[in-house]
Design a protein around this motif. Structure first.
Motif, PDB file in Angstrom:
ATOM      1  N   LEU A  50       0.827  -1.204   0.000  1.00 44.46           N
ATOM      2  CA  LEU A  50       0.000   0.000   0.000  1.00 44.46           C
ATOM      3  C   LEU A  50       0.861   1.253   0.000  1.00 44.46           C
ATOM      4  CD1 LEU A  50      -2.540  -1.333   2.607  1.00 44.46           C
ATOM      5  CD2 LEU A  50      -3.146  -0.655   0.285  1.00 44.46           C
ATOM      6  N   PRO A  70      -0.901  -3.798  -4.005  1.00 42.71           N
ATOM      7  CA  PRO A  70      -1.657  -4.504  -2.973  1.00 42.71           C
ATOM      8  C   PRO A  70      -2.377  -5.742  -3.492  1.00 42.71           C
ATOM      9  CG  PRO A  70      -2.586  -2.312  -3.410  1.00 42.71           C
ATOM     10  CD  PRO A  70      -1.268  -2.380  -4.110  1.00 42.71           C
ATOM     11  N   ALA A  71      -2.911  -5.688  -4.715  1.00 43.75           N
ATOM     12  CA  ALA A  71      -3.653  -6.837  -5.239  1.00 43.75           C
ATOM     13  C   ALA A  71      -2.735  -8.050  -5.374  1.00 43.75           C
ATOM     14  CB  ALA A  71      -4.282  -6.493  -6.590  1.00 43.75           C
ATOM     15  N   VAL A  74      -1.846  -9.542  -1.892  1.00 41.58           N
ATOM     16  CA  VAL A  74      -2.941 -10.365  -1.371  1.00 41.58           C
ATOM     17  C   VAL A  74      -2.943 -11.713  -2.097  1.00 41.58           C
ATOM     18  CG1 VAL A  74      -5.440 -10.590  -1.160  1.00 41.58           C
ATOM     19  CG2 VAL A  74      -4.362  -8.393  -0.695  1.00 41.58           C
ATOM     20  N   HIS A  80      -4.316  -8.509   5.236  1.00 44.10           N
ATOM     21  CA  HIS A  80      -3.990  -7.381   6.078  1.00 44.10           C
ATOM     22  C   HIS A  80      -5.263  -6.905   6.770  1.00 44.10           C
ATOM     23  CE1 HIS A  80      -2.460  -2.916   5.986  1.00 44.10           C
ATOM     24  NE2 HIS A  80      -2.461  -3.408   7.193  1.00 44.10           N
ATOM     25  N   GLN A  86     -11.346  -0.402   8.311  1.00 43.27           N
ATOM     26  CA  GLN A  86     -11.584  -0.171   6.881  1.00 43.27           C
ATOM     27  C   GLN A  86     -12.586  -1.139   6.276  1.00 43.27           C
ATOM     28  OE1 GLN A  86     -10.429   2.505   5.559  1.00 43.27           O
ATOM     29  NE2 GLN A  86      -8.913   3.066   7.081  1.00 43.27           N
ATOM     30  N   PHE A  88     -16.610  -1.930   4.773  1.00 50.22           N
ATOM     31  CA  PHE A  88     -17.515  -1.241   3.843  1.00 50.22           C
ATOM     32  C   PHE A  88     -18.803  -0.971   4.605  1.00 50.22           C
ATOM     33  CE2 PHE A  88     -14.874  -4.240   1.392  1.00 50.22           C
ATOM     34  CZ  PHE A  88     -14.016  -3.283   0.877  1.00 50.22           C
ATOM     35  N   ARG A 102     -11.230 -12.900  -2.394  1.00 49.88           N
ATOM     36  CA  ARG A 102     -10.958 -12.512  -3.765  1.00 49.88           C
ATOM     37  C   ARG A 102      -9.785 -13.290  -4.377  1.00 49.88           C
ATOM     38  NH1 ARG A 102     -10.721  -8.139  -6.334  1.00 49.88           N
ATOM     39  NH2 ARG A 102     -12.073  -9.287  -7.711  1.00 49.88           N
ATOM     40  N   ARG A 147     -12.899 -11.019   7.362  1.00 48.48           N
ATOM     41  CA  ARG A 147     -12.728 -10.672   5.953  1.00 48.48           C
ATOM     42  C   ARG A 147     -11.324 -11.053   5.474  1.00 48.48           C
ATOM     43  NH1 ARG A 147     -13.053  -4.423   4.231  1.00 48.48           N
ATOM     44  NH2 ARG A 147     -11.020  -4.435   5.247  1.00 48.48           N
TER      45      ARG A 147
ATOM     46  N   TYR B 156      -9.994   2.710   0.214  1.00 50.74           N
ATOM     47  CA  TYR B 156      -8.802   2.171   0.862  1.00 50.74           C
ATOM     48  C   TYR B 156      -9.051   0.724   1.293  1.00 50.74           C
ATOM     49  CZ  TYR B 156      -4.837   1.695   4.003  1.00 50.74           C
ATOM     50  OH  TYR B 156      -3.697   1.247   4.619  1.00 50.74           O
ATOM     51  N   GLY B 157     -10.242   0.499   1.871  1.00 45.09           N
ATOM     52  CA  GLY B 157     -10.614  -0.853   2.271  1.00 45.09           C
ATOM     53  C   GLY B 157     -10.630  -1.798   1.071  1.00 45.09           C
ATOM     54  N   ALA B 158     -11.095  -1.306  -0.074  1.00 47.40           N
ATOM     55  CA  ALA B 158     -11.132  -2.140  -1.279  1.00 47.40           C
ATOM     56  C   ALA B 158      -9.715  -2.510  -1.706  1.00 47.40           C
ATOM     57  CB  ALA B 158     -11.868  -1.415  -2.398  1.00 47.40           C
ATOM     58  N   MET B 159      -8.772  -1.575  -1.552  1.00 47.38           N
ATOM     59  CA  MET B 159      -7.383  -1.868  -1.899  1.00 47.38           C
ATOM     60  C   MET B 159      -6.803  -2.911  -0.953  1.00 47.38           C
ATOM     61  SD  MET B 159      -5.769   1.744  -2.972  1.00 47.38           S
ATOM     62  CE  MET B 159      -4.147   1.517  -2.310  1.00 47.38           C
ATOM     63  N   VAL B 160      -7.154  -2.783   0.333  1.00 45.55           N
ATOM     64  CA  VAL B 160      -6.630  -3.702   1.340  1.00 45.55           C
ATOM     65  C   VAL B 160      -7.009  -5.154   1.018  1.00 45.55           C
ATOM     66  CG1 VAL B 160      -6.943  -4.446   3.733  1.00 45.55           C
ATOM     67  CG2 VAL B 160      -6.425  -2.057   3.233  1.00 45.55           C
ATOM     68  N   ILE B 161      -8.245  -5.369   0.523  1.00 43.03           N
ATOM     69  CA  ILE B 161      -8.644  -6.752   0.227  1.00 43.03           C
ATOM     70  C   ILE B 161      -8.153  -7.196  -1.151  1.00 43.03           C
ATOM     71  CG2 ILE B 161     -10.661  -6.748   1.738  1.00 43.03           C
ATOM     72  CD1 ILE B 161     -12.341  -6.453  -0.888  1.00 43.03           C
ATOM     73  N   GLY B 162      -7.315  -6.373  -1.785  1.00 43.17           N
ATOM     74  CA  GLY B 162      -6.692  -6.815  -3.020  1.00 43.17           C
ATOM     75  C   GLY B 162      -7.467  -6.490  -4.275  1.00 43.17           C
ATOM     76  N   THR B 163      -8.168  -5.340  -4.268  1.00 47.31           N
ATOM     77  CA  THR B 163      -8.907  -4.936  -5.449  1.00 47.31           C
ATOM     78  C   THR B 163      -8.078  -3.949  -6.261  1.00 47.31           C
ATOM     79  OG1 THR B 163     -10.869  -5.018  -4.088  1.00 47.31           O
ATOM     80  CG2 THR B 163     -11.101  -3.976  -6.239  1.00 47.31           C
TER      81      THR B 163
END
Lengths: 234, 268
Positions: A50, A70-71, A74, A80, A86, A88, A102, A147, B156-163
């Protein structure tokens, strides 16, 4: 398993992590402790991709992660749980959890992982349809950990999981981390609550002003005079 | 049309000032397909949506991506620039004369008791409902749609989960543009248009989106109904040229009573 070699990272002119070197072995819980602003979060964000590395290298099982986004990190097997969770907020608990799956491994074992997450956090099973933003802080932390587990990672990184939570809830969260570790998952934990972190981890690193100043077995560090004076107030 | 705008704003927090001009391009595309290839706009709207999807992705990838972190006034300048380019390209390509697409449907009316029902408008209305429903099904029941909502909720949360958040943005902008493309084609037999029509279309869709609540699909739909009813009543009771008076009075009223719009979330 995870090896950091002289990692440098920062924001603008500020170099928050300077030459951070550490190692996490498979099956361990390793704590990274230190005071506010020592560079703990920066280090985690640099591992997660990040934040770009300004120097040094990050390796997971011998594979270089430095420079990956980051993608890709993961996908390589690092999940993380960021500071501030963070989530949704306008999506349901179920949607939040499922969005964690994912990666290829996460997708393939989605139902199985979801069952395990509900075993760890039975409260979440009751709140599946509720919007994440309406949960209590402790429940939100459970969703954030759940998550991350949904991605089926090989290494779980947590940033300040105890932040802003009541002591009882913190105790429960740490008990869950131990349970997750017994499942075979390696954990890198960043924590300001030094006592809790040292009690739950196998080994620990102390970060001060962006560099590692002390490292060793958690039990040894717990008895160390310098640690007692600086972090435990004794 | 407003549904597309609200999607783009809701996801990226970028106000698309080129929205009306994208719609005009949808209209001209329907016009060309109808005059050159003889395809009815009620069929060709699918092609127009696809073409505008590509345009939307290109605008997002090439331009908007670079200024997502920039202050709002810079984003507004950029989008106004895109609007100007689109409008003047249309002017170059099609000239300033008003155009209208002919469709056999547009001449049909049904007598229902004391009412005349314009078949073209009925079909347009029906298709608009279908498209809005399809879009919300996509957003709530597919993984890609959920990712768009996640990125809107917390990038930011979307980036954290690898999007790959940029890719999600490109899809969202593309879909938003596809909505206006379809809308443009669907109203082209009803509404005569020329290149500068884009500006007034943009203004109308902002009006609708603000009334309905920024970022809410249902709000955009209900807002659209309210604005068109207000304008039609205004045209009947006053003069047709004063119809905007009604819709903008409605806007002021809503802003006074519910600043976040009818279905908007309050800014926290």
């Amino acid at each position: 398993m995870l090896r950091l070699d002289a990692v440098e990272a920062g924001y603008g002119d500020v170099m928050a992590a300077r030459a951070v070197s550490l190692e996490v072995r498979a099956g361990e819980i390793v704590a990274l402790i230190g005071s506010n602003g020592a560079g703990k979060t920066t280090t985690l964000r640099a591992i997660a991709g990040l934040l770009p590395l300004r120097g040094g290298s990050v390796e997971l099982e011998g594979r270089r992660l430095s420079g990956l986004g980051p993608a890709a990190v993961v996908a390589a097997g690092i999940a993380h749980v960021p500071e501030g969770r963070q989530l949704f907020p306008t999506m349901t608990v179920r949607e939040n959890l499922e969005l964690g799956a994912r990666t290829a491994a996460g997708r393939a074992r989605r139902a199985e992982t979801l069952t395990r997450v509900f075993e760890l956090f039975p409260r979440l099973a009751e709140r599946l349809g509720q919007l994440a933003g309406t949960l209590s802080g402790g429940e939100q932390q459970m969703v954030a950990i759940g998550r991350a587990l949904m991605a089926r990672p090989r290494l779980l990184m947590l940033d300040e999981p105890s932040l802003g939570l009541a002591p009882v809830v913190v105790g429960a969260i740490f008990a869950n981390l131990t349970a997750i570790n017994r499942d075979g998952l390696t954990i890198l934990l960043v924590e300001q609550n030094v006592l809790r972190a040292l009690r739950c981890s196998h080994r620990a690193y102390v970060l001060e002003n962006g560099t590692i100043t002390l490292a060793g077995d958690s039990a040894t560090l717990l008895a160390d005079e310098r640690i007692k004076r600086a972090y435990l107030g004794r | 049309m407003a549904v597309g705008l609200t999607l783009i704003f809701g996801v990226m927090r970028v106000v698309n000032f080129a929205h009306g001009d994208m719609m005009v391009w949808g209209m001209y595309l329907a016009f060309v397909l109808s005059t050159r290839a003889g395809i009815d706009p009620y069929v060709s709207f699918v092609v127009c949506a696809a073409a505008l999807f590509v345009l939307g992705v290109a605008v997002q990838r090439g331009l908007v991506d670079r200024i997502l972190a920039a202050p709002h006034e810079m984003q507004i300048l950029l989008m106004l620039g895109v609007a100007l380019v689109l409008e003047n390209t249309a002017l170059l390509a099609f000239g300033p004369e008003p155009a209208r697409v002919r469709s056999p449907l547009a001449r049909l009316t049904w007598d229902v008791g004391p009412l005349y029902v314009d078949v073209a408008r009925l079909v347009t209305f029906g298709l608009a409902i279908v498209l809005t429903l399809a879009l919300s099904l996509f957003l709530f029941h597919t993984e890609r749609g959920r990712l768009i909502r996640a990125a809107a909720d917390n990038p930011y949360g979307a980036m954290v989960i690898g999007t790959d958040v940029r890719r999600v943005y490109a899809t969202a902008f593309g879909i938003g543009a596809a909505c206006v493309g379809a809308a443009g084609a669907l109203v082209s037999p009803i509404l005569p248009f020329q290149p500068p029509t884009g500006l007034s279309l943009s203004v109308t869709s902002f009006n609708i989106v603000i009334i309905g609540g920024m970022g809410s699909l249902l709000g955009a739909f209900i807002g659209g109904l309210l604005v068109s009813v207000a304008e039609s009543l205004g045209a009947v009771f006053l003069r047709p040229s004063l119809k905007e008076l009604f819709s903008f009075s409605l806007l002021i009223l809503i802003l006074l009573l519910r600043p976040a719009g009818l279905f908007g979330r309050r800014a926290s």
